[in-house]
Design a protein around this motif. Structure first.
Motif, PDB file in Angstrom:
ATOM      1  N   LEU A 147      71.369  37.852  28.578  1.00  0.00           N
ATOM      2  CA  LEU A 147      70.911  38.655  28.798  1.00  0.00           C
ATOM      3  C   LEU A 147      69.558  38.882  26.885  1.00  0.00           C
ATOM      4  O   LEU A 147      69.683  39.054  26.054  1.00  0.00           O
ATOM      5  CB  LEU A 147      71.331  39.793  28.075  1.00  0.00           C
ATOM      6  CG  LEU A 147      70.715  41.537  29.287  1.00  0.00           C
ATOM      7  CD1 LEU A 147      70.226  41.070  30.320  1.00  0.00           C
ATOM      8  CD2 LEU A 147      71.633  42.657  28.837  1.00  0.00           C
ATOM      9  N   THR A 148      68.269  39.071  28.227  1.00  0.00           N
ATOM     10  CA  THR A 148      66.552  38.296  27.789  1.00  0.00           C
ATOM     11  C   THR A 148      66.251  40.304  27.959  1.00  0.00           C
ATOM     12  O   THR A 148      65.717  40.264  28.848  1.00  0.00           O
ATOM     13  CB  THR A 148      66.234  37.773  27.522  1.00  0.00           C
ATOM     14  OG1 THR A 148      67.162  36.541  27.659  1.00  0.00           O
ATOM     15  CG2 THR A 148      64.538  37.611  27.481  1.00  0.00           C
ATOM     16  N   ARG A 149      65.957  41.174  27.054  1.00  0.00           N
ATOM     17  CA  ARG A 149      64.315  41.661  27.293  1.00  0.00           C
ATOM     18  C   ARG A 149      63.134  41.261  27.273  1.00  0.00           C
ATOM     19  O   ARG A 149      62.322  40.485  26.484  1.00  0.00           O
ATOM     20  CB  ARG A 149      64.559  43.074  26.439  1.00  0.00           C
ATOM     21  CG  ARG A 149      63.830  43.943  26.576  1.00  0.00           C
ATOM     22  CD  ARG A 149      63.781  45.264  25.170  1.00  0.00           C
ATOM     23  NE  ARG A 149      62.491  45.901  25.918  1.00  0.00           N
ATOM     24  CZ  ARG A 149      62.312  47.036  24.769  1.00  0.00           C
ATOM     25  NH1 ARG A 149      62.592  47.385  23.788  1.00  0.00           N
ATOM     26  NH2 ARG A 149      61.119  47.349  24.504  1.00  0.00           N
ATOM     27  N   LEU A 150      62.411  41.581  28.230  1.00  0.00           N
ATOM     28  CA  LEU A 150      60.891  41.092  28.178  1.00  0.00           C
ATOM     29  C   LEU A 150      60.067  42.042  27.280  1.00  0.00           C
ATOM     30  O   LEU A 150      59.782  42.693  28.514  1.00  0.00           O
ATOM     31  CB  LEU A 150      60.532  40.863  29.710  1.00  0.00           C
ATOM     32  CG  LEU A 150      61.440  39.614  30.283  1.00  0.00           C
ATOM     33  CD1 LEU A 150      60.725  39.652  32.034  1.00  0.00           C
ATOM     34  CD2 LEU A 150      61.377  38.129  29.274  1.00  0.00           C
ATOM     35  N   VAL A 151      59.583  41.551  26.230  1.00  0.00           N
ATOM     36  CA  VAL A 151      58.938  43.506  25.712  1.00  0.00           C
ATOM     37  C   VAL A 151      57.196  42.660  25.616  1.00  0.00           C
ATOM     38  O   VAL A 151      56.961  41.893  25.570  1.00  0.00           O
ATOM     39  CB  VAL A 151      59.053  42.800  24.174  1.00  0.00           C
ATOM     40  CG1 VAL A 151      58.104  43.931  23.536  1.00  0.00           C
ATOM     41  CG2 VAL A 151      60.713  44.066  23.715  1.00  0.00           C
ATOM     42  N   ASP A 152      56.909  43.919  26.025  1.00  0.00           N
ATOM     43  CA  ASP A 152      55.321  44.228  26.890  1.00  0.00           C
ATOM     44  C   ASP A 152      54.735  44.993  25.853  1.00  0.00           C
ATOM     45  O   ASP A 152      54.565  46.661  25.834  1.00  0.00           O
ATOM     46  CB  ASP A 152      54.773  43.848  28.306  1.00  0.00           C
ATOM     47  CG  ASP A 152      53.581  44.888  28.230  1.00  0.00           C
ATOM     48  OD1 ASP A 152      52.408  44.286  27.801  1.00  0.00           O
ATOM     49  OD2 ASP A 152      53.037  45.397  29.043  1.00  0.00           O
ATOM     50  N   SER A 153      54.342  44.120  25.041  1.00  0.00           N
ATOM     51  CA  SER A 153      53.494  45.160  23.831  1.00  0.00           C
ATOM     52  C   SER A 153      52.580  45.930  23.586  1.00  0.00           C
ATOM     53  O   SER A 153      52.158  47.255  23.113  1.00  0.00           O
ATOM     54  CB  SER A 153      53.712  44.332  22.200  1.00  0.00           C
ATOM     55  OG  SER A 153      54.844  43.508  21.947  1.00  0.00           O
ATOM     56  N   ASP A 154      51.830  45.338  24.607  1.00  0.00           N
ATOM     57  CA  ASP A 154      49.968  45.518  24.603  1.00  0.00           C
ATOM     58  C   ASP A 154      50.033  45.897  25.703  1.00  0.00           C
ATOM     59  O   ASP A 154      48.592  46.510  26.733  1.00  0.00           O
ATOM     60  CB  ASP A 154      48.995  44.571  24.443  1.00  0.00           C
ATOM     61  CG  ASP A 154      48.953  43.239  25.183  1.00  0.00           C
ATOM     62  OD1 ASP A 154      50.371  43.324  25.677  1.00  0.00           O
ATOM     63  OD2 ASP A 154      48.752  42.057  25.244  1.00  0.00           O
ATOM     64  N   GLY A 155      50.996  46.350  27.011  1.00  0.00           N
ATOM     65  CA  GLY A 155      50.369  47.579  28.160  1.00  0.00           C
ATOM     66  C   GLY A 155      50.259  46.258  29.467  1.00  0.00           C
ATOM     67  O   GLY A 155      49.048  47.061  30.319  1.00  0.00           O
ATOM     68  N   ASP A 156      49.796  44.962  29.300  1.00  0.00           N
ATOM     69  CA  ASP A 156      48.626  44.079  29.669  1.00  0.00           C
ATOM     70  C   ASP A 156      50.215  43.814  31.335  1.00  0.00           C
ATOM     71  O   ASP A 156      49.480  43.064  31.743  1.00  0.00           O
ATOM     72  CB  ASP A 156      48.077  43.318  29.385  1.00  0.00           C
ATOM     73  CG  ASP A 156      48.674  41.864  28.967  1.00  0.00           C
ATOM     74  OD1 ASP A 156      50.554  42.422  28.386  1.00  0.00           O
ATOM     75  OD2 ASP A 156      48.691  40.937  28.413  1.00  0.00           O
ATOM     76  N   ASP A 157      51.357  44.135  31.341  1.00  0.00           N
ATOM     77  CA  ASP A 157      51.667  43.549  32.011  1.00  0.00           C
ATOM     78  C   ASP A 157      53.038  42.367  31.189  1.00  0.00           C
ATOM     79  O   ASP A 157      53.923  42.051  31.840  1.00  0.00           O
ATOM     80  CB  ASP A 157      51.332  43.588  33.538  1.00  0.00           C
ATOM     81  CG  ASP A 157      51.459  45.071  33.807  1.00  0.00           C
ATOM     82  OD1 ASP A 157      52.523  46.034  33.783  1.00  0.00           O
ATOM     83  OD2 ASP A 157      50.773  45.079  35.399  1.00  0.00           O
ATOM     84  N   THR A 195      54.681  39.337  29.436  1.00  0.00           N
ATOM     85  CA  THR A 195      55.314  38.629  28.247  1.00  0.00           C
ATOM     86  C   THR A 195      54.758  38.780  26.890  1.00  0.00           C
ATOM     87  O   THR A 195      54.562  38.331  26.845  1.00  0.00           O
ATOM     88  CB  THR A 195      57.039  38.579  28.338  1.00  0.00           C
ATOM     89  OG1 THR A 195      57.430  38.921  30.099  1.00  0.00           O
ATOM     90  CG2 THR A 195      57.418  38.788  26.911  1.00  0.00           C
ATOM     91  N   ASP A 196      55.085  39.901  25.747  1.00  0.00           N
ATOM     92  CA  ASP A 196      55.267  39.795  24.651  1.00  0.00           C
ATOM     93  C   ASP A 196      55.758  38.756  23.810  1.00  0.00           C
ATOM     94  O   ASP A 196      55.908  37.961  22.295  1.00  0.00           O
ATOM     95  CB  ASP A 196      54.192  40.432  23.466  1.00  0.00           C
ATOM     96  CG  ASP A 196      52.649  40.920  24.234  1.00  0.00           C
ATOM     97  OD1 ASP A 196      51.960  39.772  24.571  1.00  0.00           O
ATOM     98  OD2 ASP A 196      52.444  41.866  24.371  1.00  0.00           O
ATOM     99  N   GLU A 197      57.070  39.546  23.556  1.00  0.00           N
ATOM    100  CA  GLU A 197      58.343  38.692  22.917  1.00  0.00           C
ATOM    101  C   GLU A 197      59.756  39.012  23.838  1.00  0.00           C
ATOM    102  O   GLU A 197      59.501  39.763  25.092  1.00  0.00           O
ATOM    103  CB  GLU A 197      58.641  39.768  21.617  1.00  0.00           C
ATOM    104  CG  GLU A 197      59.868  39.576  21.285  1.00  0.00           C
ATOM    105  CD  GLU A 197      60.079  41.027  19.945  1.00  0.00           C
ATOM    106  OE1 GLU A 197      61.305  41.115  19.674  1.00  0.00           O
ATOM    107  OE2 GLU A 197      59.562  42.018  19.891  1.00  0.00           O
ATOM    108  N   TYR A 198      60.418  37.708  23.798  1.00  0.00           N
ATOM    109  CA  TYR A 198      61.480  37.560  24.796  1.00  0.00           C
ATOM    110  C   TYR A 198      62.395  37.874  23.442  1.00  0.00           C
ATOM    111  O   TYR A 198      63.190  37.617  23.062  1.00  0.00           O
ATOM    112  CB  TYR A 198      61.261  36.080  25.233  1.00  0.00           C
ATOM    113  CG  TYR A 198      60.339  35.709  26.266  1.00  0.00           C
ATOM    114  CD1 TYR A 198      60.934  35.553  27.744  1.00  0.00           C
ATOM    115  CD2 TYR A 198      59.338  35.323  25.478  1.00  0.00           C
ATOM    116  CE1 TYR A 198      59.808  35.589  28.030  1.00  0.00           C
ATOM    117  CE2 TYR A 198      58.154  35.419  26.503  1.00  0.00           C
ATOM    118  CZ  TYR A 198      58.192  34.847  28.363  1.00  0.00           C
ATOM    119  OH  TYR A 198      57.505  34.381  28.489  1.00  0.00           O
TER     120      TYR A 198
END
Length: 436
Positions: free
Chosen positions: A308-318, A320-323
């Motif tokens: 199970l993976t969380r798609l992390v959007d760090s800069d708010g541009d939609d 994914t920056d980190e899996y």
């Protein structure tokens, strides 16, 4: 064709050939002149009809009856190799060439079909060349005894992708080389009103039903059906979930044993809209065959085959920056070890794991990973996984039912003679046995 018709055609051809010799020229009589009396009026050439099936084929298919072709044209010969020849349709189409072949004399005729992809030549209702299947522009020959006269001709052909070609050549009796069958040896019904219609056409079998390679084509009478898929966007959808702002998140498969699954955000898909207003943004890629997606507390989560993976959007541009891995579960690398669906409620995710199987469908024994065929509960906070119920095979559906109960659908196979709907409760076992 009835022998009496051949006899009539032969008499016509003898007169025509005699006239040609008397004039000192080669035989060049129009095919319609050689047609039997009860065949409709003819004109030289063949009829080409093209049907845009818009789905990849591996072999020739039978089209559902009553469909209007996308392209219908009189052609002088069967010698086509460009997109323009096939009415501007480049890939995933079925074509048919029909008419009559006029044999100038009795004898053995050798025919050659060159096609990309598969094709089949029939004369008088019998197959002369079967050149079916996926292949490049390859030749295949076949021979048949013909009497002088007109013979009903049909060529079926399909193209999947890449180049496209269809060519019919012959070597009549007494000849030593193949040449493209000339216009004067072909005829088709004259004065035909050629009607065409745009849109997808369907085959009778295979991937020709909604949900199996084709879009939904009809709904119950009290609902309206609107196609909002943008042109050229053909995702292999595995999961969907709505965002609070009305956008739709979808996950895509990516192919067996690939790490090519993706996540897209689609906007303008509700209210007064149309397919040209829908926008598509890819926000994640490189996923291992994700089969579920869920939006929870500002983030998207996907169920890959192994985690199970969380798609992390760090800069708010939609994008994914980190899996970020939330949880892992038993996974042995088998092509059939999917993690189906993704539900969420009160701090916990729910997912179904399918068992490993062998090519052909038998359950793999022993299993490469333990405790598959199980519905799991996963803590969003800690990532701890807890089994709820087991004995499932391919539980490819999961959802909430009456009273908030959890239900799953399971696909038939080993230990499971029919597909079924079951209610998931703690410690239930549904009789699909594995080792371990």
């Amino acid at each position: 064709m009835h022998p009496r018709l051949f006899s009539r055609a032969r008499r016509h051809l003898i007169l025509l050939l005699t006239s040609a010799v008397a004039l000192g020229g080669a035989w060049a009589a129009p095919a319609s002149s050689a047609a039997p009396a009860d065949i409709p009026p003819q004109e030289p050439g063949v009829t080409l009809r093209v049907f845009d099936v818009q789905t990849p084929l591996n072999e020739l298919c039978t089209l559902k009856p009553g469909q209007t072709p996308n392209h219908d044209k009189l052609m002088p010969t069967v010698d086509w190799s460009t997109t323009a020849d096939f009415g501007g349709i480049a890939d995933n189409f079925v074509s048919q060439a029909s008419g009559y072949l006029v044999a100038p004399r009795d004898g053995t005729y050798v025919f050659r079909l060159v096609s990309d992809d598969g094709s089949r030549l029939t004369l008088d209702g019998s197959t002369v060349i079967d050149h079916d299947g996926l292949h490049g522009a390859e030749p295949k020959d076949g021979s048949v005894e013909l009497t002088a006269g007109a013979h009903p001709l049909r060529i079926d052909h399909f193209d999947r992708g890449g180049g496209q070609q269809l060519q019919l050549s012959w070597m009549p009796p007494g000849e030593s080389a193949f040449t493209v069958v000339p216009t004067e040896a072909l005829s088709t019904d004259a004065g035909v009103v050629r009607v065409t219609a745009p849109g997808r056409k369907e085959c009778e079998a295979g991937r020709d039903t909604p949900g199996d390679g084709l879009p939904l084509t009809s709904v119950r009478p009290d609902l309206d059906l609107t196609d909002l898929r943008p042109e050229g966007f053909e995702p292999q959808v595995t999961g969907m979930d709505w965002l609070p702002d009305g956008r739709l998140a979808i996950s895509t498969w990516g192919g067996t044993d690939n790490v090519a699954g993706e996540v897209y955000l689609l906007d303008n898909v509700t209210g007064e809209t149309s397919r040209d207003k829908v926008t598509v943004e890819k926000v994640a890629s490189g996923l291992r065959e994700p089969m579920g997606i869920k939006y929870v507390d500002g983030s998207l989560y996907v169920s890959q085959k192994h985690e199970l993976t969380r798609l992390v959007d760090s800069d708010g541009d939609d994008v994914t920056d980190e899996y970020r891995t939330v949880a892992t579960w038993p996974y042995g690398g088998n092509f059939h070890e999917f993690a189906f669906g993704l539900l969420y409620r009160d701090g916990y995710f729910y997912v179904n794991l399918s068992v490993a199987i062998d090519l052909g469908g038998a359950t793999t024994n022993p299993q490469p990973a333990p405790n598959r065929g199980t519905t799991y509960r996963i803590s969003k906070k800690t990532g701890k996984i807890s089994p709820i119920a087991g004995g499932l095979r391919t539980p490819n559906g999961i959802g909430w039912g009456p009273g908030g109960s959890l239900f799953a659908t399971d696909n038939q196979g080993g230990w499971l003679p029919a597909s079924k709907l079951v209610q998931i409760k703690q410690d239930r076992f549904f009789n699909h046995y594995t080792e371990p």
